[in-house]
Scaffold this active site. Structure first.
Site, mmCIF file in Angstrom:
data_model
loop_
_atom_site.group_PDB
_atom_site.id
_atom_site.type_symbol
_atom_site.label_atom_id
_atom_site.label_comp_id
_atom_site.label_asym_id
_atom_site.label_seq_id
_atom_site.Cartn_x
_atom_site.Cartn_y
_atom_site.Cartn_z
ATOM 1 N N ALA A 85 45.240 30.165 38.341
ATOM 2 C CA ALA A 85 46.364 29.233 38.483
ATOM 3 C C ALA A 85 47.267 29.729 39.601
ATOM 4 O O ALA A 85 47.178 30.902 39.989
ATOM 5 C CB ALA A 85 47.172 29.192 37.181
ATOM 6 N N HIS A 504 43.747 45.393 31.706
ATOM 7 C CA HIS A 504 44.468 46.102 32.760
ATOM 8 C C HIS A 504 43.496 46.747 33.755
ATOM 9 O O HIS A 504 43.629 47.937 34.066
ATOM 10 C CB HIS A 504 45.368 47.193 32.166
ATOM 11 C CG HIS A 504 46.612 46.678 31.515
ATOM 12 N ND1 HIS A 504 47.597 47.508 31.038
ATOM 13 C CD2 HIS A 504 47.047 45.427 31.255
ATOM 14 C CE1 HIS A 504 48.581 46.790 30.515
ATOM 15 N NE2 HIS A 504 48.273 45.520 30.629
ATOM 16 N N HIS A 547 52.834 48.501 31.868
ATOM 17 C CA HIS A 547 52.075 47.267 32.092
ATOM 18 C C HIS A 547 52.048 47.056 33.607
ATOM 19 O O HIS A 547 52.899 47.551 34.341
ATOM 20 C CB HIS A 547 52.750 46.100 31.391
ATOM 21 C CG HIS A 547 52.687 46.204 29.896
ATOM 22 N ND1 HIS A 547 51.931 45.368 29.130
ATOM 23 C CD2 HIS A 547 53.277 47.061 29.042
ATOM 24 C CE1 HIS A 547 52.064 45.684 27.855
ATOM 25 N NE2 HIS A 547 52.880 46.714 27.770
HETATM 26 P P1 FAD Z 1 46.053 37.945 39.672
HETATM 27 O O1 FAD Z 1 47.435 37.709 39.245
HETATM 28 O O2 FAD Z 1 44.978 37.764 38.667
HETATM 29 O O3 FAD Z 1 45.794 36.995 40.925
HETATM 30 C C1 FAD Z 1 44.519 36.728 41.448
HETATM 31 C C2 FAD Z 1 44.482 35.274 41.880
HETATM 32 O O4 FAD Z 1 43.344 35.066 42.702
HETATM 33 C C3 FAD Z 1 44.356 34.297 40.710
HETATM 34 O O5 FAD Z 1 45.322 33.283 40.830
HETATM 35 C C4 FAD Z 1 42.936 33.758 40.850
HETATM 36 O O6 FAD Z 1 42.779 32.433 40.372
HETATM 37 C C5 FAD Z 1 42.715 33.841 42.345
HETATM 38 N N1 FAD Z 1 41.325 33.953 42.759
HETATM 39 C C6 FAD Z 1 40.372 34.792 42.278
HETATM 40 N N2 FAD Z 1 39.224 34.631 42.958
HETATM 41 C C7 FAD Z 1 39.458 33.692 43.899
HETATM 42 C C8 FAD Z 1 38.663 33.113 44.931
HETATM 43 N N3 FAD Z 1 37.385 33.494 45.130
HETATM 44 N N4 FAD Z 1 39.230 32.155 45.707
HETATM 45 C C9 FAD Z 1 40.516 31.773 45.540
HETATM 46 N N5 FAD Z 1 41.303 32.295 44.571
HETATM 47 C C10 FAD Z 1 40.778 33.250 43.776
HETATM 48 N N6 FAD Z 1 50.873 42.905 32.707
HETATM 49 C C11 FAD Z 1 52.181 43.086 32.451
HETATM 50 O O7 FAD Z 1 52.920 43.562 33.315
HETATM 51 N N7 FAD Z 1 52.717 42.773 31.228
HETATM 52 C C12 FAD Z 1 51.951 42.247 30.237
HETATM 53 O O8 FAD Z 1 52.450 41.978 29.145
HETATM 54 C C13 FAD Z 1 50.577 42.011 30.500
HETATM 55 N N8 FAD Z 1 49.790 41.436 29.565
HETATM 56 C C14 FAD Z 1 48.567 40.967 29.933
HETATM 57 C C15 FAD Z 1 47.881 40.129 29.071
HETATM 58 C C16 FAD Z 1 46.699 39.527 29.468
HETATM 59 C C17 FAD Z 1 45.973 38.590 28.551
HETATM 60 C C18 FAD Z 1 46.169 39.811 30.753
HETATM 61 C C19 FAD Z 1 44.889 39.161 31.208
HETATM 62 C C20 FAD Z 1 46.825 40.684 31.602
HETATM 63 C C21 FAD Z 1 48.025 41.259 31.207
HETATM 64 N N9 FAD Z 1 48.766 42.065 32.063
HETATM 65 C C22 FAD Z 1 50.074 42.340 31.776
HETATM 66 C C23 FAD Z 1 48.199 42.502 33.349
HETATM 67 C C24 FAD Z 1 48.738 41.751 34.548
HETATM 68 O O9 FAD Z 1 49.105 40.442 34.216
HETATM 69 C C25 FAD Z 1 47.698 41.751 35.679
HETATM 70 O O10 FAD Z 1 47.284 43.073 35.916
HETATM 71 C C26 FAD Z 1 48.261 41.193 36.975
HETATM 72 O O11 FAD Z 1 48.834 39.927 36.775
HETATM 73 C C27 FAD Z 1 47.175 41.114 38.045
HETATM 74 O O12 FAD Z 1 47.740 40.717 39.256
HETATM 75 P P2 FAD Z 1 46.848 40.589 40.572
HETATM 76 O O13 FAD Z 1 47.753 40.221 41.678
HETATM 77 O O14 FAD Z 1 46.017 41.802 40.719
HETATM 78 O O15 FAD Z 1 45.826 39.414 40.273
#
Ligand code: FAD
Length: 569
Positions: A85, A504, A547
């Site tokens: 999303a 995580h 987190h």
């Molecule tokens: P993301 O936020 O996952 O962003 C990646 C984006 O890339 C997504 O929007 C995805 O759709 C997009 N994408 C992927 N592949 C492609 C592609 N090929 N083409 C185009 N778009 C693509 N952290 C906390 O701090 N507090 C919490 O309470 C917590 N609870 C959690 C509970 C759950 C259920 C989960 C799943 C995670 C939780 N975490 C929490 C961890 C934290 O939310 C994540 O580690 C963090 O949001 C990851 O950020 P990111 O920027 O690495 O990736």
């Protein structure tokens, strides 16, 4: 080169990607495109509802990545959740806002990442944050803080939900955990995390809706004419310049839209922010990775970095639950972050020496399981760091979340620093095919022991007054299934049949020197490339005790500043 062209193309409009997009597009002369597989969830009640944790799981906004069979953990597959999303995983997560223990971030610099330490990251935690000071009603229920730790002017709203669990709860928890050696920590966000706490969340306290990366960094800025988000579009791979440069030079990203395959061009940089289970996969699809893997799928080798996709570190989550003796309203925000000394008491030196004497063997196993892609000496150095953090620095050993909700009192917990290491790799040259994700949960006995030892500690806490007055029968695991006399192996079996991913995952494109197994430099640039960065959870070289989002926002803020500096924006 007929497709659309931008200065920067960011793959993934998630937690980290939207920070970069926002900060770079502050300069009107710069054009930024964000490619996002998902769509808006602004009005999705499974996202906005602060009581709605879990409701988005399994819906179309959850990638629900499936792991390989977990051979050390009972054999079955696990689901690893991640948001699909605008806002990424921040739209489905648990909203807890806890940073890290300062020494863990200092370790990044100790391991060769110049300029990355707690003190240099701290201003970026604050830059991202708009701390909402709790009102009296929230303070009386446990919300507490040191104002100097917090940022007041950033985009991301941090605070407490409108309704916190009733006011008798925190004093009772405090009294109970004091007897187990764990004292109250007023604010875990200053780099010192051990203790019982009522931590803040990413929440809009006034409107009582979830705060996510999109609400903080994108929606208020969506009208910028130099910022374009391209939704419902998947990136397939990086397109490289055909000119012979000494370093691989990206010219754009191949994407699949509803209408077919096209290229979105980047004149300055391609930035991968697709999350730790996707960014390394995109690197491999683009020819950056382990030649042994790339050759299998006939992908031309652009840059040889054998550790792309290795070093995957996740935690395992489990829980005990009890019948409640009251009916609780409101959102609980209580966590206990005990150190190894507090969990193990007099036994801590035995555990420490067991771990110490096992690490060389663990390192060998990790290296072998990566078929040599991870060098034994490098992983051993990481294990020694981890040993020091746990047993010398006494960082939190586990997080225990206490959940008095309605008529039950449950807990979720996860040991914070497992030794198991896994990987994520392509299984096909076709970007639409799932990757092979293998966290190797419970690869090592110490990780399984940790899970059991923390469970026993939690049971002890629930048997200690006054917390014991709040609970009746134990539902999970249940005294009839696992009496206090149960053996270690009975506990092991319970853990293996009840655990889940803690969601995580980090480390799959680690920021480390190249000869230490790194994939990206301290500028978060992929080694061997001129203009490709990874900015998301993949780059965290070691698991954290907080987190992840708070640290990811801070890392992305710092990275955005580095990019702006390089291009004098
Ligand atoms: P993301 O936020 O996952 O962003 C990646 C984006 O890339 C997504 O929007 C995805 O759709 C997009 N994408 C992927 N592949 C492609 C592609 N090929 N083409 C185009 N778009 C693509 N952290 C906390 O701090 N507090 C919490 O309470 C917590 N609870 C959690 C509970 C759950 C259920 C989960 C799943 C995670 C939780 N975490 C929490 C961890 C934290 O939310 C994540 O580690 C963090 O949001 C990851 O950020 P990111 O920027 O690495 O990736």
């Amino acid at each position: 080169d007929s497709g659309p062209k931008y200065d920067f193309v960011i793959v993934g409009g998630g937690t980290s990607g939207l920070v970069i997009a926002n900060r770079l597009s502050e300069n009107k002369a710069i054009t930024v495109a964000v490619i996002e597989a998902g769509d808006s969830v602004f009005n999705n009640p499974n996202v906005t509802n602060v009581f709605g944790y879990g409701r988005a799981f399994g819906t179309h906004i959850d990638w629900a990545y499936q792991t390989e069979d977990q051979e050390y953990a009972g054999g079955s597959k696990q689901i690893m959740r991640a948001g699909k999303a605008i806002g990424g995983t921040s739209t489905i997560n648990g909203m807890s806002y806890t940073r890290a223990q300062s020494v863990q971030v200092d370790a990044w610099e100790l391991f060769g990442n110049k300029g990355w330490n707690w003190d240099s990251l701290f201003p970026y935690y604050q830059k991202s944050e708009m701390f909402q000071i709790p009102i009296l009603n929230q303070i009386s229920r446990g919300a507490d803080y040191y104002i100097t730790y917090h940022g007041m002017n950033g985009p991301l709203k941090v605070g407490w939900p409108t309704e916190i669990t009733n006011r008798t709860m925190l004093p009772a928890l405090d009294q109970t955990f004091n007897q187990l050696g764990v004292t109250f920590n007023r604010d875990v966000n200053g780099g010192s995390m051990v203790g019982l706490t009522s931590h803040p969340n990413t929440v809009n306290s006034e409107e009582n809706v979830r705060e996510d990366a999109a609400r903080a960094y994108y929606w208020p800025y969506q009208n910028r004419s130099n910022l374009k988000i391209i939704t419902n579009t998947s990136a397939n791979k990086i397109i490289w310049s055909s000119n012979s440069h000494s370093e691989a030079t990206a010219v754009g990203v191949e994407v699949t839209t509803a209408h077919g395959v096209e290229t979105i061009y980047a004149s300055k940089e391609v930035i991968l922010s697709a999350g730790s289970l996707k960014s390394p996969v995109l690197l491999e699809l683009s020819g950056v990775g382990n030649p042994d893997i790339l050759r299998k799928y006939n992908i031309p080798i652009k840059v040889n970095i054998s550790t792309v996709g290795e070093n995957l570190q996740d935690q395992t989550n489990n829980g005990l639950s009890y019948q409640g003796t009251e009916f609780w309203l409101g959102s609980p925000t209580f966590s206990v972050l005990p150190s190894a000394n507090q969990i193990y008491g007099n036994n801590v030196s035995n555990v420490a020496s067991y771990v110490n004497s096992s690490m060389a063997e663990y390192a060998k196993v990790v290296s072998n399981s990566s078929k040599g892609a991870v060098q034994e000496a490098n992983i051993l150095a990481a294990f020694k760091l981890q040993y020091d953090l746990i047993f010398e620095s006494q960082v939190p050993f586990a997080e225990i979340v206490l959940l008095p909700i309605a008529d039950s009192f449950s807990s979720e917990y996860w040991p914070l620093l497992p030794f198991s290491r896994g990987s994520v790799h392509i299984k096909s040259a076709n970007a639409s095919m799932p990757a092979s994700i293998n966290p190797n949960y419970f690869m090592f006995k110490q990780d399984l022991d940790a899970q059991v030892d923390v469970a026993r500690f939690i049971r002890k806490a629930f048997m200690t007054a006054p917390l014991s007055d709040f609970v009746g029968d134990e539902y999970t695991p249940g005294m009839e299934n696992l009496p206090d006399s149960a053996s270690d192996s009975q506990w092991d079996d319970w853990v293996k049949s009840n655990y889940r991913s803690n969601f995580h995952p980090v480390g799959t494109a680690s920021m480390l020197p190249r000869n230490m197994g790194g994939v990206v430099s301290p500028e978060l640039k992929v080694y061997g490339t001129k203009n490709v960065r990874v900015i998301d959870a993949s780059v965290l070289p070691f698991q954290l005790c907080g987190h992840l989002t708070s640290t990811l926002y801070a890392v992305a803020e710092k990275a955005a500043d580095m990019i702006k500096k390089q291009y004098r924006l």
